[in-house]
Design a protein around this motif. Structure first.
Motif, mmCIF file in Angstrom:
data_model
loop_
_atom_site.group_PDB
_atom_site.id
_atom_site.type_symbol
_atom_site.label_atom_id
_atom_site.label_comp_id
_atom_site.label_asym_id
_atom_site.label_seq_id
_atom_site.Cartn_x
_atom_site.Cartn_y
_atom_site.Cartn_z
ATOM 1 N N VAL A 1 49.998 48.566 35.130
ATOM 2 C CA VAL A 1 49.381 47.260 35.374
ATOM 3 C C VAL A 1 47.905 47.347 35.012
ATOM 4 O O VAL A 1 47.131 48.046 35.656
ATOM 5 C CB VAL A 1 49.531 46.829 36.841
ATOM 6 C CG1 VAL A 1 49.002 45.403 37.025
ATOM 7 C CG2 VAL A 1 50.983 46.911 37.289
ATOM 8 N N ARG B 1 46.801 40.554 31.716
ATOM 9 C CA ARG B 1 46.568 39.113 31.506
ATOM 10 C C ARG B 1 45.435 38.830 30.529
ATOM 11 O O ARG B 1 45.148 37.673 30.221
ATOM 12 C CB ARG B 1 46.261 38.446 32.835
ATOM 13 C CG ARG B 1 44.939 38.878 33.463
ATOM 14 C CD ARG B 1 44.801 38.363 34.873
ATOM 15 N NE ARG B 1 43.505 38.728 35.466
ATOM 16 C CZ ARG B 1 43.215 38.591 36.751
ATOM 17 N NH1 ARG B 1 44.129 38.112 37.572
ATOM 18 N NH2 ARG B 1 42.035 38.931 37.214
ATOM 19 N N ASP C 1 49.809 37.258 34.268
ATOM 20 C CA ASP C 1 49.031 37.511 35.472
ATOM 21 C C ASP C 1 50.018 37.922 36.566
ATOM 22 O O ASP C 1 50.838 37.112 36.998
ATOM 23 C CB ASP C 1 48.274 36.240 35.867
ATOM 24 C CG ASP C 1 47.365 36.446 37.065
ATOM 25 O OD1 ASP C 1 46.958 37.596 37.310
ATOM 26 O OD2 ASP C 1 47.044 35.457 37.755
ATOM 27 N N LEU C 2 49.981 39.168 36.995
ATOM 28 C CA LEU C 2 50.915 39.652 38.014
ATOM 29 C C LEU C 2 50.698 38.899 39.322
ATOM 30 O O LEU C 2 49.568 38.742 39.785
ATOM 31 C CB LEU C 2 50.717 41.155 38.240
ATOM 32 C CG LEU C 2 51.685 41.815 39.212
ATOM 33 C CD1 LEU C 2 53.106 41.815 38.662
ATOM 34 C CD2 LEU C 2 51.232 43.244 39.518
ATOM 35 N N SER C 3 51.783 38.434 39.926
ATOM 36 C CA SER C 3 51.701 37.679 41.173
ATOM 37 C C SER C 3 52.916 37.966 42.030
ATOM 38 O O SER C 3 53.839 38.682 41.608
ATOM 39 C CB SER C 3 51.612 36.174 40.876
ATOM 40 O OG SER C 3 52.861 35.703 40.383
ATOM 41 N N SER D 1 56.642 39.649 40.828
ATOM 42 C CA SER D 1 56.460 41.052 41.223
ATOM 43 C C SER D 1 57.702 41.914 40.991
ATOM 44 O O SER D 1 57.616 43.140 40.984
ATOM 45 C CB SER D 1 56.040 41.150 42.693
ATOM 46 O OG SER D 1 57.031 40.597 43.540
ATOM 47 N N ASP E 1 48.468 51.809 38.722
ATOM 48 C CA ASP E 1 47.482 50.750 38.874
ATOM 49 C C ASP E 1 46.264 51.086 38.033
ATOM 50 O O ASP E 1 45.573 52.074 38.300
ATOM 51 C CB ASP E 1 47.087 50.606 40.346
ATOM 52 C CG ASP E 1 45.701 50.009 40.504
ATOM 53 O OD1 ASP E 1 45.454 48.951 39.891
ATOM 54 O OD2 ASP E 1 44.869 50.606 41.209
ATOM 55 N N THR F 1 44.163 48.333 37.151
ATOM 56 C CA THR F 1 43.605 46.989 37.136
ATOM 57 C C THR F 1 42.104 47.012 37.387
ATOM 58 O O THR F 1 41.504 48.053 37.620
ATOM 59 C CB THR F 1 44.277 46.113 38.205
ATOM 60 O OG1 THR F 1 43.940 46.613 39.505
ATOM 61 C CG2 THR F 1 45.791 46.157 38.059
ATOM 62 N N THR G 1 45.052 42.380 43.026
ATOM 63 C CA THR G 1 46.269 42.903 42.397
ATOM 64 C C THR G 1 46.675 44.222 43.035
ATOM 65 O O THR G 1 47.868 44.499 43.207
ATOM 66 C CB THR G 1 46.063 43.074 40.887
ATOM 67 O OG1 THR G 1 45.643 41.833 40.317
ATOM 68 C CG2 THR G 1 47.347 43.517 40.211
ATOM 69 N N ARG G 2 45.703 45.039 43.398
ATOM 70 C CA ARG G 2 46.024 46.318 44.035
ATOM 71 C C ARG G 2 46.706 46.118 45.396
ATOM 72 O O ARG G 2 47.630 46.846 45.739
ATOM 73 C CB ARG G 2 44.754 47.160 44.191
ATOM 74 C CG ARG G 2 44.206 47.651 42.859
ATOM 75 C CD ARG G 2 43.057 48.618 43.039
ATOM 76 N NE ARG G 2 42.663 49.145 41.748
ATOM 77 C CZ ARG G 2 41.528 48.866 41.121
ATOM 78 N NH1 ARG G 2 40.646 48.052 41.695
ATOM 79 N NH2 ARG G 2 41.252 49.384 39.947
ATOM 80 N N TYR H 1 50.305 39.625 50.740
ATOM 81 C CA TYR H 1 50.112 39.382 49.305
ATOM 82 C C TYR H 1 51.454 39.183 48.617
ATOM 83 O O TYR H 1 51.596 38.342 47.736
ATOM 84 C CB TYR H 1 49.341 40.545 48.662
ATOM 85 C CG TYR H 1 47.907 40.595 49.100
ATOM 86 C CD1 TYR H 1 46.910 39.947 48.377
ATOM 87 C CD2 TYR H 1 47.537 41.287 50.259
ATOM 88 C CE1 TYR H 1 45.588 39.970 48.793
ATOM 89 C CE2 TYR H 1 46.216 41.312 50.685
ATOM 90 C CZ TYR H 1 45.249 40.655 49.951
ATOM 91 O OH TYR H 1 43.954 40.673 50.366
ATOM 92 N N ASN I 1 36.155 41.243 42.217
ATOM 93 C CA ASN I 1 37.516 40.842 42.576
ATOM 94 C C ASN I 1 37.616 39.343 42.851
ATOM 95 O O ASN I 1 36.896 38.806 43.657
ATOM 96 C CB ASN I 1 37.957 41.612 43.808
ATOM 97 C CG ASN I 1 39.299 41.147 44.295
ATOM 98 O OD1 ASN I 1 40.281 41.263 43.590
ATOM 99 N ND2 ASN I 1 39.329 40.580 45.478
#
Length: 315
Positions: free
Chosen positions: A28, A54, A100-102, A106, A116, A118, A123-124, A238, A315
């Motif tokens: 990611v 993204r 965009d990771l969401s 997921s 990770d 990012t 996101t983390r 999250y 962030n």
């Protein structure tokens, strides 16, 4: 023959090489750390790589993101990275997701291991929620300036990312303080080495690794679980849909993102890297108007606005 210099290592060998070829890893973030880690895993023979990012390649990325070239400028990083990796090792499977990771997508994180790489805490924390709930291993990595950190988070370990880190906004970014191009490569080397251990069933590190490449300092920090950690107690906010505060204004191309950051400190840093227009209650920097409690951004899409916010504010 491709992996012959690796399989003669007693730490790898033929059997562990087979494990790598059967493994699936999600990466990611395809910036400096992520693109370097993706390249090394591809060269090591990890059978399937899932690339998520993204952002698009920009000229300023080429100072440190060695997987890309000038011909990639303007392309989605995930796509450019996939194409570059295919030219390095066409025997492995590489899938690119320029998204965009969401919480809504997921499930794409389903793999043997998640890296990770990012540039933002939001996101983390999402990755941490997913991995904690689904008992998946992941490796955190972060770099800014001349410093970097990395740590393994494994199902067998009691500590999670939320035990150590809290949501803080207005952190330093590569756009505000810069980045030494050797720092991501060094952190990536540690991250990938730990990945090879995890994928082949060998004992990985439990420590938080911190290094400063310029000062040549290295620390292994012992960390403990937080007995009050909400994630360890099963509260995955999250993963359950917590969102960043972003609003699209009437009309196209204007977004507002709320956040907590040191307004005067951010103004000071940005004045050193580019021209700002101070209007008293706010100031303009590039396509952004920055207030003490929010940022208004001119962008084509919400994803682009998020990228600009992360690059400039944090962030």
């Amino acid at each position: 023959m491709r992996y012959s210099r690796q399989t003669i290592l007693k730490e790898i060998g033929e059997e562990n090489q087979k494990k790598l070829l059967a493994s699936k890893v999600v990466i990611v973030g395809l910036g400096a750390t992520g693109s370097s880690s993706a390249e090394m895993l591809a060269r090591a023979g990890v059978g399937t790589l899932i690339l998520i990012d993204r952002d698009v390649v920009e000229l300023s990325n080429l100072q440190r993101q060695s997987l890309f070239s000038e011909s990639d400028i303007g392309k989605p990083k995930a796509v450019a990275a996939r194409d570059a990796i295919h030219s390095i090792n066409n025997e492995i499977k590489v899938d690119a997701y320029p998204i965009d990771l969401s919480d809504e997508n997921s499930n794409i994180l389903e793999a043997d291991l998640i890296l990770d790489c990012t540039d933002n805490l939001f996101t983390r924390f999402l990755i941490n929620d997913y991995c904690k709930k689904n008992k998946k291993p992941w490796i955190y990595a972060a770099v800014v300036g001349t410093k970097g950190m990395t740590m393994n988070f494994l199902p067998a370990h009691k500590v999670c990312f939320n035990c150590i880190f809290k949501m803080v906004e207005g952190l330093d970014t590569c756009s505000t303080v810069g980045i030494l191009n050797t720092a991501p490569s060094a952190i990536s080397a540690f991250q990938v080495t730990e990945a090879l251990k995890i994928l082949t069933g060998q004992k990985p590190s439990k420590d938080l690794i911190h290094m400063d490449l310029w000062k040549q300092t290295f620390e292994k920090i012992k960390v403990a679980a937080d007995k009050k950690c909400t994630v360890c107690k099963g509260n995955y906010e999250y993963l359950l849909g917590k969102k960043q505060e972003i609003i699209k204004f009437c009309g196209s191309g204007t977004y507002q993102i709320k956040g907590k950051f040191d307004y005067e400190e951010l103004k000071r840093k940005l004045s050193k890297v580019g021209k700002i227009q101070d209007a008293g209650v706010c100031f303009r920097f590039s396509a952004m108007t920055i207030f003490p409690d929010r940022v208004i951004i001119k962008a084509e899409t919400e994803e682009e606005a998020k990228v600009m916010y992360s690059q400039v504010v944090g962030n």
